[in-house]
Design a protein around this motif. Structure first.
Motif: not given
Length: 435
Positions: A135-139, A351-357
């Motif tokens: 959420a932070l990255g997307a925001a 998408v950011l969550s996939v990268l963070f995984v």
């Protein structure tokens, strides 16, 4: 030191509610970046304290790596379950929930009297951080795509490094070493929560939140090539961060002969801050070039670390950390910039969550294996040698993967027309600002 759509299409515009009438500006971007810093600072704050906890509660080195691994697993689970939620209910509710949970984690760690509380606090930290990162990255991208992309690459290192150094300094020089750092962070989270309440929402609500809670590890078809290009280097650089987060403090103490908690946290601080400076310096370079540079510096820094460990050189260890840190920053920034600018607003958190995984798998898995090796007789120095050699192998794998993927997997600046501007009226403000 922060995934998930397969065939989900962009939701129809009429299903979105209107975002806040107030336009988010630079202040919102600064607030969001500060939350990333504080969350990751809190995640690295216990690192210099592990030796203190071990003396107080009498646990072995494997326990340290298990505690480290539990946090990473909690982050991964949270990313898988909550990574896409903010694309549907908005960024602010997710951030407020994460800050509340993080405050609870700090309260648990402040009052911890044994390993059970330490494990609980780390689990709560992981769930909070994993839920917030996407959420932070997307925001930040919603507010300003170019600056948000840069912030996504720079601020995680700042937070990770600041947490290690701040915690080490407070433990060394301030009263109540196992309490004060957590109390300071509680105050920071409360202030940030109040600011989030006043912050304009950056994305409209869309249906599908229940479906978003189902764990998935897929990405939009147009982003699969860039993700494949970025994943190996992201895994490699966060494996390096795992080395400094789990083995680094004990290794720094053994090489230097010092029991200082500042010395224990200095390696992680140098790695993270050097990485952030490298990411900032390379902001204008092509992502593929940045990734190649990151791979080269990652390998060079790891080889230099290996030499420092073999010669038992404290100066060599910290000098090699600076080289490796530059590789960390370049590799991480190149990977992020290869993928996230191409994601549509409703895909960003996923998408950011996939990268963070990928990042947290790199952070947690090798560290857990290293802890098991230490306990089963390999020893700290031998395990450190094996770990650095493994990172060199990972750098080689990242280079091979990059060369084998599509060379054109670069962010493309879109061409905007009057019609496309009107069509994006319910999207992020930052997309228009970035032109």
């Amino acid at each position: 030191m922060n995934p998930v759509r397969s065939s989900i299409e962009s939701p129809p515009r009429h299903s979105q509610t209107t975002v806040s009438a107030r336009r988010p500006g630079v202040g919102s971007l600064v607030l969001l970046a500060s939350i990333v810093v504080s969350l990751l600072a809190s995640s690295s704050a216990p690192t210099p304290l592990y030796a203190t906890y071990a003396r107080m509660w009498g646990f072995s080195p494997i326990t340290t790596t298990v505690v480290f691994g539990v946090y990473a697993i909690a982050v991964l689970l949270s990313l898988l379950i909550f990574g896409r939620v903010s694309d549907h209910i908005g960024r602010r509710p997710v951030l407020l929930g994460a800050l509340g949970l993080q405050t609870a984690a700090m309260a648990v760690l402040t009052t911890a009297q044994g390993l059970d509380a330490l494990f609980l606090g780390r689990v709560l930290q992981g769930l909070s951080t994993g839920g917030a990162l996407g959420a932070l990255g997307a925001a930040m991208l919603d507010v300003d795509r170019r600056r948000g992309t840069l912030a996504n690459a720079v601020v995680p290192g700042v937070g990770t490094g600041m947490g290690a150094l701040l915690s080490g300094s407070l433990v060394q020089y301030a009263p109540a070493p196992t309490h004060l750092v957590y109390l300071v962070l509680i105050g920071v989270f409360v202030v940030q929560g109040a600011a989030v309440i006043c912050m304009p929402e950056t994305v409209g609500r869309t249906p599908g939140v229940r479906a978003a809670l189902r764990p998935e590890l897929t990405v939009p078809s147009n982003l699969r090539g860039p993700v494949l290009a970025a994943a190996p280097i992201l895994f490699a650089v966060w494996a390096l961060a795992g080395f400094y987060g789990s083995l680094g403090p004990a290794l720094a103490r053994q090489l230097s002969g010092s029991s200082s908690t500042v010395v224990a946290g200095l390696g992680l601080f140098l790695l993270a801050v050097t990485g952030s400076l490298a990411a900032l310096t390379l902001d204008r370079a092509a992502p593929r070039t940045v990734m190649l540079l990151g791979i080269a510096l990652l390998a060079a820094g790891s080889i230099a670390t290996l030499a420092a460990v073999d010669t038992e050189s404290t100066l060599g260890f910290f000098s090699s950390t600076i080289i490796a840190g530059a590789g960390f920053g370049a590799g991480y920034q190149g990977g992020i910039r290869t993928v996230v600018p191409r994601a549509a607003p409703h895909e960003r958190a996923g998408v950011l969550s996939v990268l963070f995984v990928v990042c947290y798998l790199g952070l947690g898995v090798p560290s857990a294996i290293a802890g098991a090796l230490i306990v089963h007789g390999t020893g700290l120095i031998t395990t450190a040698r094996d770990y650095t050699l493994f990172i060199v192998v990972l750098a080689g794998a990242a280079l091979a993967g990059l060369l084998l993927t599509n060379r054109s997997a670069q962010p493309v600046r879109p061409t905007w027309t009057c019609a496309s501007r009107r069509a994006s009226g319910n999207g992020s403000h930052g997309d228009r600002d970035a032109q």
